[in-house]
Design a protein around this motif. Structure first.
Motif, PDB file in Angstrom:
ATOM      1  N   MET A   4       0.830  -1.203   0.000  1.00  9.54           N
ATOM      2  CA  MET A   4       0.000   0.000   0.000  1.00  9.54           C
ATOM      3  C   MET A   4       0.869   1.260   0.000  1.00  9.54           C
ATOM      4  O   MET A   4       0.574   2.231  -0.697  1.00  9.54           O
ATOM      5  CB  MET A   4      -0.881   0.023   1.256  1.00  9.54           C
ATOM      6  N   MET A  29      -4.860  -5.922  -3.578  1.00  7.71           N
ATOM      7  CA  MET A  29      -5.426  -4.933  -2.655  1.00  7.71           C
ATOM      8  C   MET A  29      -4.883  -3.536  -2.937  1.00  7.71           C
ATOM      9  O   MET A  29      -5.593  -2.555  -2.809  1.00  7.71           O
ATOM     10  CB  MET A  29      -5.104  -5.309  -1.207  1.00  7.71           C
ATOM     11  N   TYR A 159      -0.891   3.705   7.939  1.00  6.37           N
ATOM     12  CA  TYR A 159      -1.615   2.435   7.858  1.00  6.37           C
ATOM     13  C   TYR A 159      -1.611   1.739   9.211  1.00  6.37           C
ATOM     14  O   TYR A 159      -2.601   1.140   9.628  1.00  6.37           O
ATOM     15  CB  TYR A 159      -0.998   1.524   6.785  1.00  6.37           C
ATOM     16  N   ALA A 162      -4.196   3.321  11.397  1.00  4.91           N
ATOM     17  CA  ALA A 162      -5.557   2.903  11.047  1.00  4.91           C
ATOM     18  C   ALA A 162      -5.862   1.539  11.680  1.00  4.91           C
ATOM     19  O   ALA A 162      -6.979   1.268  12.112  1.00  4.91           O
ATOM     20  CB  ALA A 162      -5.724   2.825   9.533  1.00  4.91           C
ATOM     21  N   ARG A 163      -4.838   0.707  11.748  1.00  6.00           N
ATOM     22  CA  ARG A 163      -4.975  -0.635  12.345  1.00  6.00           C
ATOM     23  C   ARG A 163      -4.990  -0.559  13.871  1.00  6.00           C
ATOM     24  O   ARG A 163      -5.297  -1.543  14.538  1.00  6.00           O
ATOM     25  CB  ARG A 163      -3.800  -1.482  11.841  1.00  6.00           C
ATOM     26  N   SER A 165      -3.405  -1.205  16.520  1.00  5.99           N
ATOM     27  CA  SER A 165      -2.325  -1.943  17.197  1.00  5.99           C
ATOM     28  C   SER A 165      -2.266  -3.357  16.661  1.00  5.99           C
ATOM     29  O   SER A 165      -3.260  -3.876  16.183  1.00  5.99           O
ATOM     30  CB  SER A 165      -2.561  -1.989  18.707  1.00  5.99           C
ATOM     31  N   PRO A 166      -1.089  -3.989  16.757  1.00  7.12           N
ATOM     32  CA  PRO A 166      -1.039  -5.434  16.531  1.00  7.12           C
ATOM     33  C   PRO A 166      -1.737  -6.121  17.705  1.00  7.12           C
ATOM     34  O   PRO A 166      -1.963  -5.498  18.747  1.00  7.12           O
ATOM     35  CB  PRO A 166       0.463  -5.752  16.521  1.00  7.12           C
ATOM     36  N   PRO A 167      -2.096  -7.401  17.551  1.00  6.34           N
ATOM     37  CA  PRO A 167      -2.838  -8.089  18.614  1.00  6.34           C
ATOM     38  C   PRO A 167      -2.077  -8.133  19.943  1.00  6.34           C
ATOM     39  O   PRO A 167      -0.903  -8.473  19.974  1.00  6.34           O
ATOM     40  CB  PRO A 167      -3.057  -9.489  18.051  1.00  6.34           C
ATOM     41  N   THR A 168      -2.763  -7.808  21.019  1.00  7.56           N
ATOM     42  CA  THR A 168      -2.140  -7.662  22.338  1.00  7.56           C
ATOM     43  C   THR A 168      -1.475  -8.939  22.827  1.00  7.56           C
ATOM     44  O   THR A 168      -0.308  -8.940  23.197  1.00  7.56           O
ATOM     45  CB  THR A 168      -3.208  -7.257  23.376  1.00  7.56           C
TER      46      THR A 168
ATOM     47  N   MET B   4     -12.835  -3.426   0.891  1.00  5.45           N
ATOM     48  CA  MET B   4     -12.179  -4.029  -0.264  1.00  5.45           C
ATOM     49  C   MET B   4     -13.158  -4.866  -1.083  1.00  5.45           C
ATOM     50  O   MET B   4     -13.154  -4.833  -2.311  1.00  5.45           O
ATOM     51  CB  MET B   4     -11.043  -4.944   0.207  1.00  5.45           C
ATOM     52  N   TYR B  20     -16.688   7.823  12.567  1.00  2.00           N
ATOM     53  CA  TYR B  20     -15.418   7.290  13.081  1.00  2.00           C
ATOM     54  C   TYR B  20     -14.305   7.561  12.072  1.00  2.00           C
ATOM     55  O   TYR B  20     -14.355   7.117  10.927  1.00  2.00           O
ATOM     56  CB  TYR B  20     -15.579   5.791  13.330  1.00  2.00           C
ATOM     57  N   ASN B  22     -11.349   6.584  11.469  1.00  2.00           N
ATOM     58  CA  ASN B  22     -10.558   5.525  10.839  1.00  2.00           C
ATOM     59  C   ASN B  22     -11.204   4.972   9.570  1.00  2.00           C
ATOM     60  O   ASN B  22     -10.516   4.346   8.759  1.00  2.00           O
ATOM     61  CB  ASN B  22     -10.304   4.385  11.823  1.00  2.00           C
ATOM     62  N   GLY B  25      -9.232   5.958   6.524  1.00  4.95           N
ATOM     63  CA  GLY B  25      -8.057   5.184   6.142  1.00  4.95           C
ATOM     64  C   GLY B  25      -8.423   3.932   5.374  1.00  4.95           C
ATOM     65  O   GLY B  25      -7.815   3.611   4.347  1.00  4.95           O
ATOM     66  N   PHE B  26      -9.438   3.219   5.865  1.00  6.02           N
ATOM     67  CA  PHE B  26      -9.824   1.977   5.197  1.00  6.02           C
ATOM     68  C   PHE B  26     -10.448   2.257   3.830  1.00  6.02           C
ATOM     69  O   PHE B  26     -10.261   1.493   2.880  1.00  6.02           O
ATOM     70  CB  PHE B  26     -10.765   1.164   6.092  1.00  6.02           C
ATOM     71  N   MET B  29      -7.641   2.888   1.420  1.00  5.87           N
ATOM     72  CA  MET B  29      -6.986   1.643   0.993  1.00  5.87           C
ATOM     73  C   MET B  29      -7.742   1.002  -0.156  1.00  5.87           C
ATOM     74  O   MET B  29      -7.139   0.419  -1.056  1.00  5.87           O
ATOM     75  CB  MET B  29      -6.917   0.654   2.159  1.00  5.87           C
ATOM     76  N   CYS B 138      -9.252  -3.919  24.589  1.00  2.95           N
ATOM     77  CA  CYS B 138      -8.515  -3.106  23.632  1.00  2.95           C
ATOM     78  C   CYS B 138      -7.332  -3.900  23.096  1.00  2.95           C
ATOM     79  O   CYS B 138      -6.575  -4.483  23.869  1.00  2.95           O
ATOM     80  CB  CYS B 138      -7.964  -1.857  24.299  1.00  2.95           C
ATOM     81  N   GLY B 139      -7.148  -3.909  21.814  1.00  4.84           N
ATOM     82  CA  GLY B 139      -5.996  -4.584  21.231  1.00  4.84           C
ATOM     83  C   GLY B 139      -6.269  -6.021  20.834  1.00  4.84           C
ATOM     84  O   GLY B 139      -5.440  -6.629  20.164  1.00  4.84           O
ATOM     85  N   ARG B 141      -7.396  -8.269  18.366  1.00  2.00           N
ATOM     86  CA  ARG B 141      -7.673  -8.048  16.940  1.00  2.00           C
ATOM     87  C   ARG B 141      -8.517  -9.196  16.397  1.00  2.00           C
ATOM     88  O   ARG B 141      -8.155  -9.876  15.449  1.00  2.00           O
ATOM     89  CB  ARG B 141      -6.378  -7.891  16.137  1.00  2.00           C
ATOM     90  N   TYR B 159      -9.928 -12.460   0.876  1.00  2.00           N
ATOM     91  CA  TYR B 159      -9.098 -11.563   1.688  1.00  2.00           C
ATOM     92  C   TYR B 159      -8.697 -12.244   2.991  1.00  2.00           C
ATOM     93  O   TYR B 159      -7.568 -12.107   3.463  1.00  2.00           O
ATOM     94  CB  TYR B 159      -9.831 -10.255   1.979  1.00  2.00           C
TER      95      TYR B 159
END
Lengths: 296, 296
Positions: A4, A29, A159, A162-163, A165-168, B4, B20, B22, B25-26, B29, B138-139, B141, B159
């Protein structure tokens, strides 16, 4: 995020085929076009000479992308090959994107050269990294994009934001893996994979009409088999062939080539089983090839 | 994945603003254009009449998108409003995409109506769901896209397959949350959030020049403040204002509007603190507003 952030829709990436099939999805994508150049099993999937590759650079070419060591071929590129790609990237102002998720999986005393170690590539080099491959932690969705190009990193950060965070929990797992595995961990991993690789590749090359170069890294090999259609054969193995109550699941190499018609005699094998299972798997493949070619 | 899978580049989505941030951003993309229609704080951010909305449907419009209950406004849409959107979606063959991640956070005895419960919407309704919001995780995913449209689900699956899997450890956490929280868990959550909401919104409306509608759901509220520039005010609060050693961090509403210039007098507040902290926060905001407007 690399697909992207580095490109506009319609931009093109030069990439050696066979290549990891999922790049297709991520390229789609981003509206990016993958332009393959073919590497050959007879040459252990080595990269072509830079002079030959230069002719493939077109007006929309924005990057060269490699996977090193390679999925699906297991090929480890030499420092000379990498230097050639770097020269091309600098001459045409291209990104050089390297998927280095298998960088700890290199064998026979060879060293993995990261493109980050190439001189003058600060603005060009983009490395992709993955915890799940490094620590055999399938499903850990923790990775990294590494570059010294600050403008690119600024775009990637958008980017990432927008996400959110990565998974906790996977972050906690990845941290633990990083903190508690030293060099000796990978030494043990490497010696085990070398043994598996040798077992599998020797058994393959002992089969009539089978050709499999010895891969220098990762845990994959691409073999040429005496078959007409790798998709049909792999499906047939799953549906119709049993040896000692088991069969072998392989990936038809057709999915790793972008050029239609290539890979029909090749399959990718992953040596991610213990040696005893690999021996049984090669016996199963041997009987499978006989039975498949003896069909009416 | 919804952005997408549902759209081609250049396609347009009608969306009530504020929304929202965000989503921007999506949408970017996917090359999708968000076309906002403005909802008003004086009307508690209710949706416009369907007749008025129909005029906004253009040749590239492919979907209507809502967040219900809404982030940032906390507005819970009525069944009548949803039925209006459904009629519009069916009449113009549009997707109706609903971000329902706050669906358990509805108050005052009101019910949340999922767009999945609307008749004749099998091919149009697309719901987005999130574990992290549902369980205050939170976090995490872990989310879901839910639709009865099989063709769309087939595209989404591509996807998902490119992504290979959601994060393993977070999946285990989400499963545990689903298995071990019954309706009584959300009853407890709701009564706590109602108390927090009432505390905060009453305090806000008691301040001179402040207007804050009572939100029916989620854990956000948008308030209009007697200020000139919400970005400047929110930054000033962080940099210059302390009350009892603390300050209040708010989101300027400008980021939630796509139309330039809107939201300059509005902020989003999240009532995700205990009531005692919320009381202190409102005292801090009161003194902040006084001091901000008394500057030289």
């Amino acid at each position: 995020m690399a697909m992207m952030a580095c490109f506009d829709p319609g931009d093109e990436i030069l990439i050696p085929e066979p290549f990891y099939a999922n790049y297709n999805g991520f390229a789609a994508m981003g509206g990016v076009v993958l332009r393959p150049f073919t590497t050959l099993i007879e040459e252990n999937f080595a990269l072509p000479a830079v002079e030959d590759l230069a002719g493939a650079v077109g007006p929309r070419t924005r990057a060269i992308m490699i996977c090193n060591p390679n999925n699906p071929t297991g090929t480890l590129y030499t420092r000379q090959e990498l230097a050639g790609l770097a020269a091309l990237a600098k001459a045409h102002d291209l990104f050089l994107i390297a998927d280095e998720v298998y960088r700890e999986f290199v064998y026979d005393g060879l060293e993995h050269d990261s493109i980050l170690s190439l001189e003058g590539m600060e603005d060009h080099a983009v490395v992709v990294e993955s915890t799940s491959k490094m620590y055999s932690a399938c499903g850990a969705r923790i990775g990294a994009l590494i570059t010294r190009n600050r403008e690119l990193m600024g775009t990637v950060l958008k980017y990432a934001q927008a996400r959110l965070s990565p998974p906790t929990l996977d972050q906690a797992g990845a941290l633990s893996a990083l903190l508690h595995t030293g060099r000796d961990y990978f030494d043990g991993v490497r010696s085990e994979y070398v043994a598996r690789r040798n077992t599998m590749v020797q058994a393959l090359n002992a089969l009539p009409g089978v050709q499999c170069p010895l891969p220098g890294g990762a845990f994959y090999a691409v073999a040429r088999l005496p078959i007409d259609d790798s998709d049909a054969f792999c499906q047939w193995m799953l549906e119709h062939h049993r040896h000692e109550g088991a069969t072998v699941m392989m990936a038809p190499a057709t999915g790793f080539y972008a050029t239609p018609g290539l890979g029909k005699q090749e399959v990718r094998l992953a040596y991610v089983l213990d040696q005893e299972s690999l021996v049984r798997a090669m016996d199963c493949l041997a009987t499978g090839l006989e039975a498949y070619n003896a069909r009416g």
